[in-house]
Design a protein around this motif. Sequence first.
Motif, PDB file in Angstrom:
ATOM      1  N   TYR A  22      30.686  42.104  44.783  1.00 10.53           N
ATOM      2  CA  TYR A  22      30.231  41.356  45.962  1.00 10.53           C
ATOM      3  C   TYR A  22      28.710  41.268  45.970  1.00 10.53           C
ATOM      4  O   TYR A  22      28.011  42.266  45.799  1.00 10.53           O
ATOM      5  CB  TYR A  22      30.707  42.061  47.232  1.00 10.53           C
ATOM      6  N   ASP A  25      28.727  36.509  50.965  1.00  8.49           N
ATOM      7  CA  ASP A  25      30.002  35.865  51.293  1.00  8.49           C
ATOM      8  C   ASP A  25      30.286  34.631  50.446  1.00  8.49           C
ATOM      9  O   ASP A  25      31.435  34.187  50.359  1.00  8.49           O
ATOM     10  CB  ASP A  25      30.041  35.486  52.773  1.00  8.49           C
ATOM     11  N   TRP A  28      31.428  36.299  45.404  1.00  9.60           N
ATOM     12  CA  TRP A  28      32.192  37.518  45.202  1.00  9.60           C
ATOM     13  C   TRP A  28      33.491  37.161  44.494  1.00  9.60           C
ATOM     14  O   TRP A  28      33.916  36.011  44.483  1.00  9.60           O
ATOM     15  CB  TRP A  28      32.482  38.243  46.522  1.00  9.60           C
ATOM     16  N   ALA A 128      32.558  45.153  49.121  1.00 12.49           N
ATOM     17  CA  ALA A 128      33.319  45.220  47.874  1.00 12.49           C
ATOM     18  C   ALA A 128      34.574  46.061  48.053  1.00 12.49           C
ATOM     19  O   ALA A 128      35.661  45.709  47.569  1.00 12.49           O
ATOM     20  CB  ALA A 128      32.445  45.785  46.758  1.00 12.49           C
ATOM     21  N   ARG A 131      37.406  44.221  49.899  1.00 14.25           N
ATOM     22  CA  ARG A 131      38.058  43.218  49.063  1.00 14.25           C
ATOM     23  C   ARG A 131      38.923  43.837  47.978  1.00 14.25           C
ATOM     24  O   ARG A 131      40.012  43.329  47.670  1.00 14.25           O
ATOM     25  CB  ARG A 131      36.991  42.286  48.474  1.00 14.25           C
ATOM     26  N   GLY A 148      38.672  35.338  45.719  1.00 13.83           N
ATOM     27  CA  GLY A 148      37.287  35.037  46.035  1.00 13.83           C
ATOM     28  C   GLY A 148      36.770  33.787  45.353  1.00 13.83           C
ATOM     29  O   GLY A 148      37.417  33.221  44.465  1.00 13.83           O
TER      30      GLY A 148
END
Length: 232
Positions: A22, A25, A28, A128, A131, A148
């Motif tokens: 990441y 926004d 990533w 990170a 996700r 992503g």
Amino acid sequence: MITAAADGSALGNPGPAGWAWYVDDANWAAGGWPHATNNQGELKAVLELFRATAHLDDDLLVQCDSQYVINCITKWMPGWKRKGWRKADGNPVLNVDLLQELDAALAGRRYRFEWVRGHVGHELNEAADVRARAVAEAFRRGGDIPVGPGWTGTGTLAALEPSPEPAAALVDPEASAVPELELGDDALFDLDEAATAWHTLTLELSTEEHERLVVRARAEGVSPEDFLRGLI
């Protein structure tokens, strides 16, 4: 320099596992496996980060909460390679496939690693981790994997844009001329040094300002950084 966090998550360790890197926004990526370890997720996150940025010439700062990953890459890999990817006791190195792929991906890159403590509110690390865990949860539930956008080069990354030049109407015609600086022993700048040294200037710009810079740089056929230098 690009600053990115890389993290892995395994439910059960081993178990459903995810990895993620990441930057922001808009930049990533994530993925995973139905069954893997946390260390595999951590290594894969770093590997995919380097692959995603392989076309760039920027320095890369990688923030990890895994000392295993940092030590593998910065301390242990050279010795393992010399020994045919075996440890000092002669046993095969774990996760050797990922490590060999990382070894190839790191070649020629400018990078450094920074250890950060996990689960203490570190912004990039938390992003990170969320996700990577979301992927592990998706494998456990059989849901869609949140992969992503990957590397887009947009968002907060792009080169900084200067403020627009003031319009002529904003200039006060009655304002007195700015006096010349008299540089003495206590001068703020040494002109001889400034002519030969590099200096770093950091600016904070809005998304709109950045987008204007990119458009103008592309029109000139240069990078945003070179366009800014030309303005200066």
